[in-house]
Design an enzyme around this catalytic site. Structure first.
Site, PDB file in Angstrom:
ATOM      1  N   PHE A 149       0.863  -1.190   0.000  1.00 23.10           N
ATOM      2  CA  PHE A 149       0.000   0.000   0.000  1.00 23.10           C
ATOM      3  C   PHE A 149       0.895   1.234   0.000  1.00 23.10           C
ATOM      4  CE2 PHE A 149      -2.433   3.487   1.680  1.00 23.10           C
ATOM      5  CZ  PHE A 149      -3.678   3.335   1.074  1.00 23.10           C
ATOM      6  N   ASP A 177       9.351   2.829   1.331  1.00 22.13           N
ATOM      7  CA  ASP A 177       8.196   3.574   1.830  1.00 22.13           C
ATOM      8  C   ASP A 177       8.062   3.318   3.324  1.00 22.13           C
ATOM      9  OD1 ASP A 177       5.722   4.481   2.611  1.00 22.13           O
ATOM     10  OD2 ASP A 177       4.636   3.673   0.890  1.00 22.13           O
ATOM     11  N   LYS A 203       2.965  10.531   7.957  1.00 18.54           N
ATOM     12  CA  LYS A 203       2.266  10.167   9.192  1.00 18.54           C
ATOM     13  C   LYS A 203       2.818  10.879  10.429  1.00 18.54           C
ATOM     14  CE  LYS A 203       0.161   5.792   7.773  1.00 18.54           C
ATOM     15  NZ  LYS A 203      -1.280   6.040   7.638  1.00 18.54           N
TER      16      LYS A 203
HETATM   17  C1  LIG Z   1       3.107   2.568   3.679  1.00 16.93           C
HETATM   18  C2  LIG Z   1       2.178   3.678   3.335  1.00 16.93           C
HETATM   19  N1  LIG Z   1       2.464   4.475   2.288  1.00 16.93           N
HETATM   20  C3  LIG Z   1       1.669   5.507   1.944  1.00 16.93           C
HETATM   21  C4  LIG Z   1       0.515   5.788   2.643  1.00 16.93           C
HETATM   22  C5  LIG Z   1      -0.358   6.947   2.239  1.00 16.93           C
HETATM   23  O1  LIG Z   1      -0.287   7.949   3.182  1.00 16.93           O
HETATM   24  P1  LIG Z   1      -1.383   9.122   3.213  1.00 16.93           P
HETATM   25  O2  LIG Z   1      -2.669   8.534   3.701  1.00 16.93           O
HETATM   26  O3  LIG Z   1      -0.814  10.148   4.154  1.00 16.93           O
HETATM   27  O4  LIG Z   1      -1.489   9.652   1.818  1.00 16.93           O
HETATM   28  C6  LIG Z   1       0.173   4.987   3.738  1.00 16.93           C
HETATM   29  C7  LIG Z   1      -1.061   5.249   4.502  1.00 16.93           C
HETATM   30  O5  LIG Z   1      -1.544   4.453   5.258  1.00 16.93           O
HETATM   31  C8  LIG Z   1       1.023   3.908   4.097  1.00 16.93           C
HETATM   32  O6  LIG Z   1       0.750   3.106   5.119  1.00 16.93           O
END
Ligand SMILES: Cc1ncc(COP(=O)(O)O)c(C=O)c1O
Length: 390
Positions: free
Chosen positions: A131, A216, A245
């Site tokens: 994700f 990520d 986050k």
């Molecule tokens: C690993 C990862 N990357 C990207 C995102 C996307 O972040 P945002 O909701 O701040 O766009 C998330 C959100 O849960 C995530 O867990």
């Protein structure tokens, strides 16, 4: 007084599956609803509140900066931004340049664009169950059909290999690959930690074949897994690191940290109006300082081990597996978790799902051992088939 539930329901976009609770206050790992009922927070705003709620140093930094300068585009220099650049680069040696944005998906979106710019190639290899966000580029790297399908056609050039499958990765990375994009622990996908060998192979392959390794850490960053960044468990040197986050103690912020193989970034190629604003920078500086002063990565490692050991001993026939890293823990059940999460909420513990069958615990890293014991007791009750959760 405003009827919170009726008013929000009337105006909501409809995009969120809502709980019948209005949270109005927080302190540390506790939350309170509008009627004053207290909850233990094991979701931390989907992994945002690593420092807990209402951290005094973050609150003070925000208040002071709000009275000094809130906005200042990156076309002008700023003292808070300069200090944050220094702090972030110090946390991730080798990643000396920083692109600031406002969310996780933006941090990933930038990494995808920068990978294409740096390599002149177009292909991105990501992982099944991964994700990475919901804007079109990050969504193209995200695996789950539920998020992707309504918006197809997505950005071309993305492929997905089974996570932790080195052989599949070897086959997927070639002369057209701009980047390999991976989480160190897959969060939304079900809390699956990477095999060290897989990450090492990804790094070696990227180096050998001219692709960039993009990690990520939107969810795993800032102490969550027991180190400042999860890649530091595995002795990696990523080319880009995506953060968001908890980066700014709860204020919206994203960051893409850049290594020396990231090139060809020139004025106007990418940018963000809010990116690098002094308010978020001041909050982030205070948050990073507090994380270090309170030794929260280490605390996450210790509390995570404490929790994990006791969860593994939970006597429940519903339990399939407990896995995770630090205070990022997945409890996989043999059935759907929604009713059990609901039961936990009734007992005043708020946790998250990760897919249909995994309960995800992402508490603030400041959670106390007494609070962890209460969470364990509630899980013991709820996952007992003779209890109300069955
Ligand atoms: C690993 C990862 N990357 C990207 C995102 C996307 O972040 P945002 O909701 O701040 O766009 C998330 C959100 O849960 C995530 O867990």
């Amino acid at each position: 007084m405003i009827d919170i539930f009726a008013t929000e329901s009337e105006h909501t976009s409809g995009l969120y599956a809502k709980h019948d609770i209005a949270l109005v206050k927080g302190q540390g790992a506790l939350l309170w609803d509008e009627q004053g009922r207290e909850y233990i927070d094991c979701m931390a705003g989907h992994g945002v509140a690593n420092l807990g709620h209402a951290h005094p140093k973050v609150a003070q930094a925000i208040a002071e900066q709000a009275q000094t300068l809130i906005t200042c585009p990156e076309t002008y220099y700023n003292d808070r931004r300069a200090a944050l650049f220094t702090a972030l680069s110090a946390l991730a040696p080798g990643l000396d340049r920083v692109y600031l944005s406002n969310s996780g998906t933006e941090a990933v979106e930038a990494a995808i664009k920068f990978a294409r710019l740096s390599t002149g190639r177009t292909q991105i290899v990501a992982a099944m169950r991964g994700f990475h966000g919901r804007t079109m580029g990050a969504l193209s790297a995200t695996w789950n059909k539920k998020y992707r399908q309504p918006f197809e056609p997505l950005v071309p050039g993305f492929s997905h290999i089974p996570y932790n499958n080195t052989q599949a990765l070897e086959q997927a990375v070639d002369g057209g690959t701009a980047a390999v994009l991976l989480e160190v622990v897959q969060g939304e996908g079900g809390v699956y930690p990477a095999d060290p060998g897989f990450l090492q192979a990804a790094q070696a392959l990227c180096q050998a074949r001219g692709a960039l390794l993009v990690i990520d850490e939107v969810q795993t960053g800032f102490g969550r897994t027991g180190k400042m960044f999860a890649y530091q468990h595995f002795d990696l040197a990523p080319d880009m690191l995506c953060l968001a986050k908890s980066i700014a103690g709860g204020l919206p912020m994203g960051a893409t940290l850049l290594g020396p193989r990231v090139s060809n970034l020139s004025p106007g190629m990418h940018g963000s109006t809010f990116g690098g604003n002094p308010l978020a920078c001041a909050a982030s500086l205070a948050a990073i300082q507090a994380l270090q002063e309170e030794n929260l990565p280490q605390q996450a490692a210790e509390k995570g081990a404490y929790l994990m050991e006791r969860l593994k001993r939970l006597d429940s026939p519903l339990l399939r597996e407990v896995r995770g890293l630090g205070l990022m823990i997945g409890i996989e059940l043999k059935q759907k978790v929604a009713p059990y999460l609901q039961e936990m909420e009734t007992r005043r513990v708020i946790a998250l799902p990760a897919g249909m069958t995994v309960i995800r615990l992402l508490p603030p890293l400041v959670i106390s051992y007494a609070q962890l014991d209460r969470v364990l007791a509630v899980l013991g009750e709820v996952l007992n088939p003779d209890g109300a959760g069955s």
